[in-house]
Design an enzyme around this catalytic site. Structure first.
Site, short mmCIF file in Angstrom:
data_model
loop_
_atom_site.label_atom_id
_atom_site.label_comp_id
_atom_site.label_asym_id
_atom_site.label_seq_id
_atom_site.Cartn_x
_atom_site.Cartn_y
_atom_site.Cartn_z
N CYS A 2 0.84 -1.19 0.00
CA CYS A 2 0.00 0.00 0.00
C CYS A 2 0.87 1.24 0.00
CB CYS A 2 -0.89 0.01 1.25
SG CYS A 2 -1.78 -1.53 1.54
N ARG A 48 -4.90 1.47 -0.27
CA ARG A 48 -4.79 0.02 -0.18
C ARG A 48 -4.69 -0.69 -1.53
NH1 ARG A 48 -9.18 -4.48 2.09
NH2 ARG A 48 -7.68 -6.20 2.18
N LEU A 49 -3.73 -1.61 -1.60
CA LEU A 49 -3.67 -2.62 -2.66
C LEU A 49 -4.04 -3.94 -1.99
CD1 LEU A 49 -2.95 -3.56 -5.54
CD2 LEU A 49 -0.59 -3.84 -4.75
N ILE A 51 -4.32 -7.60 -1.09
CA ILE A 51 -3.54 -8.81 -1.36
C ILE A 51 -4.06 -9.99 -0.54
CG2 ILE A 51 -1.24 -9.87 -1.26
CD1 ILE A 51 -1.44 -7.69 -3.36
N ASN A 74 2.11 -0.58 5.44
CA ASN A 74 2.48 -0.94 4.08
C ASN A 74 3.40 -2.15 4.14
OD1 ASN A 74 3.35 -1.02 1.37
ND2 ASN A 74 4.95 0.50 1.76
N GLY A 75 3.01 -3.24 3.50
CA GLY A 75 3.88 -4.40 3.46
C GLY A 75 3.15 -5.70 3.74
N ASP A 96 -3.20 -9.94 7.76
CA ASP A 96 -2.07 -9.80 8.68
C ASP A 96 -2.12 -8.48 9.44
OD1 ASP A 96 -1.61 -8.40 6.31
OD2 ASP A 96 0.56 -8.64 6.39
N ILE A 287 12.15 -9.67 -19.42
CA ILE A 287 12.35 -8.58 -20.38
C ILE A 287 13.69 -8.80 -21.07
CG2 ILE A 287 12.84 -6.11 -20.62
CD1 ILE A 287 9.95 -6.56 -20.26
N GLY A 361 14.51 -12.01 -7.23
CA GLY A 361 15.72 -12.60 -6.67
C GLY A 361 16.67 -11.59 -6.07
#
Length: 609
Positions: A2, A48-49, A51, A74-75, A96, A287, A361
């Site tokens: 977020c 908010r996103l 998830i 956020n996280g 969470d 890509i 990664g």
């Protein structure tokens, strides 16, 4: 994932409209819901996103069960279910966020030590009128703040503060300009503005009527013990177990998940492990570039075929890169010279069409000594090399572009780690900066806490990369690029258990001869055939030199024009003109990143000052 923002006692210059400006600047990070809390001295914003737990009941700001505390966050905290069980936290949602806040209620500021994840958290105590801020151990999630006596304003991105604060409150930080030209990024806690800062990785802040108190709640130095893991077999077993746990926990989501797959060691390992744990076929995204020297798409495709992923690939053109340049300048908020932001934004845009969460990664090179700088640190520390440095420097400077670049590594420097990093990345050396900038400052000096054992030069260089390059360049790049498209990116190699084990490995298990990431390679070969990786390291790079002499030449020259440089008065126009002249010769091709850094700086200055 977020965007968060807020204030404590912001004063008459900061009002309800200012809070809305903060929110609007962060909406790309969380387009699913926009929440507010305003009471007394405090205001909080959450974009908010969705998830985990997509229901409206998990919208933020969220209030504690007892009503005393309010949080924006956020996280992701990956072990939230285990924490709820361990601390007997009764929940009304499946997110969470609720567990995080109730754990704070039970444990106070020490609650962060129990959490495994990436986060920037703001909690307001309504009773004591006190604001708490926390940032995760490694600095995966960002948090910026503006501080003046009696006033504190924070946000997930610098652009929110840029837009909400009166222009006269933001003064250019010339020391940050110097550090940027030396390193390609601005190391925390500094930003491009004098009175705006970054909360450090593993740091907390408490803001109330007594002022602002900050302290580190975690640092990598404190995790480095006297004893090292010397057995390769033991190390492989332990890392394999933790990596599988880290990847598996980061696949928890109520929305589709994929991975970034460049074809290199780190992304291939993460993707291979993810493919084993993901229900169904995981999606992988790559890509590539038309210039084959920078293209690993063929290797990525072979890895994807081996692990059975549903693979998506996009070839980037010069035109797409040119179109992205203004977006990169605005999205990164302050001067940022890492051109791999271009493919990172492109792969994020590609992935967002099909998933909302990706795994990357990032972190493998810093944990397992994967850079040439780590080899150079050991080489330059040898007494014989130090004694012969002036001779090497003179002899190498007579050669072609590659040798001229290497010659700069033998320059005498006040601080070794930043110098080695800078010259490996093709940026301005400490000596060059004296001729380049109009307002000289102090040479950047990394701060390391006391460590219980003596580190080798290679270990110190890796520690520098972990503390500065990783959070302030690489993780910044991924966060801004992915969140530009409301895409959450998780980094399993930076699970704190992986970090703590890596920095307690025998150096020979990290760097063997000139071959970095030794242990990581051995672990990879358990999942993907070794023959796919018998090739030189390429990295997630772009053909910048060719672009600067071709399709991007107009953009490049516009921001290096003498009138542009004189307008902003931060660099010496004559010195830059000399670099441009040399750059036309193949013998000085290595100057491309130096000139890119100057051009990107002036593109930012022209848009923001």
């Amino acid at each position: 994932m977020c965007g968060i923002a807020g204030y404590w006692n912001a004063g008459v210059d900061f009002n309800a409209h200012s809070l809305e400006v903060l929110a609007a600047a962060l909406r790309h990070r969380g387009p699913d819901y926009s929440g507010r809390f305003v009471e007394g001295k405090a205001g909080l914003v959450h974009e908010r996103l969705s998830i985990i737990d997509l229901n409206d009941r998990s919208n933020q700001p969220i209030h504690s069960h007892d009503g005393r505390f309010v949080m924006v966050y956020n996280g992701e905290v990956y072990n939230f279910n285990e924490l709820a069980t361990q601390f007997r936290i009764e929940t009304k949602t499946t997110s969470d966020s609720e567990v995080v806040l109730e754990l704070f209620v039970k444990k106070g500021v020490e609650f962060v030590n129990y959490m495994s994840g990436m986060f920037a958290i703001a909690i307001y105590d309504r009773k004591e009128e006190r604001l708490f801020l926390f940032r995760d151990r490694v600095g995966i999630k960002p948090l910026f703040y503006y501080e003046q006596p009696g006033t504190f304003i924070f946000a997930s991105e610098l652009k929110a503060l840029q837009r909400a604060l009166p222009h006269d409150k933001l003064r250019l930080n010339h020391q940050a300009v110097l550090n940027y030209l030396h390193l390609g990024f601005i190391p925390a806690p500094d930003t491009i503005y004098e009175n705006v800062h970054k909360l450090l990785p593993g740091e907390l802040a408490i803001i109330d009527a007594n002022g602002v108190v900050k302290r580190k709640w975690w640092s990598v130095e404190r995790q480095i013990g006297k004893e090292q893991i010397k057995s390769e077999r033991e190390a492989l077993v332990r890392f394999d177990k933790v990596l599988n746990s880290a990847v598996q926990s980061r696949l928890i989501s109520d929305v589709p998940v994929g991975t970034f797959l460049s074809g290199g060691i780190d992304s291939s390992l993460v993707s291979a492990v993810a493919a084993r744990h993901y229900p169904g076929r995981i999606k992988t995204f790559t890509i590539g570039f038309e210039h084959t020297r920078h293209d690993e798409t063929g290797y990525a495709a072979k890895v994807a075929q081996h692990i059975g992923s549903e693979h998506r690939m996009l070839y980037a053109t010069e035109k797409e890169a040119e179109e992205l340049l203004p977006d990169i300048i605005s999205q990164y908020d302050e001067p940022f010279a890492d051109t791999s932001a271009i493919p990172t934004m492109l792969v994020s845009r590609l992935a967002k069409d099909e998933v909302t969460v990706t795994l990357s990664g990032d972190g493998g090179d810093e944990l397992f000594m994967g850079y040439g700088a780590h080899v150079w640190a050991g080489r330059l520390a040898k007494p014989g090399v130090q004694m012969m440095a002036p001779f090497y420097r003179t002899a190498l400077a007579m050669g072609g572009s590659r040798y001229k670049r290497v010659a700069r590594l033998f320059e005498k420097s006040q601080v070794h780690e930043p110098h080695i990093f800078s010259q490996e990345q093709y940026f301005f050396s400490q000596k060059e900066l004296l001729q380049l900038v109009t307002q000289p400052g102090e040479v950047f000096k990394p701060l390391f806490e006391h460590i219980r054992r003596q580190l080798t030069p290679e270990e110190r260089q890796a520690l520098f990369d972990f503390k500065y390059y990783l959070p302030d360049d690489l993780l910044t790049k991924v966060d801004r690029a992915s969140m530009r498209y409301a895409l959450e990116t998780r980094v399993p190699l930076l699970d704190y258990r992986m970090v703590e084990m890596a920095f307690n490995l025998d150096p020979g298990l990290r760097l063997k001869g000139k071959s970095g990431k030794y242990l990581l390679r051995q672990l990879l070969y358990k999942y993907v055939p070794k023959e796919l990786f018998d090739r030189p390291k390429q990295g997630f790079s772009v053909p910048l030199e060719q672009w600067m002499k071709g399709p991007l030449e107009g953009w490049f020259n516009a921001y290096l024009d003498k009138s542009m440089l004189m307008k902003h008065e931060v660099v010496n126009p004559e010195y830059v003109a000399d670099l441009q002249k040399k750059f036309k010769s193949p013998k000085y091709a290595f100057l491309y990143n130096r000139l890119w850094a100057v051009a990107a700086l002036h593109a930012w200055l022209d848009s923001n000052t």
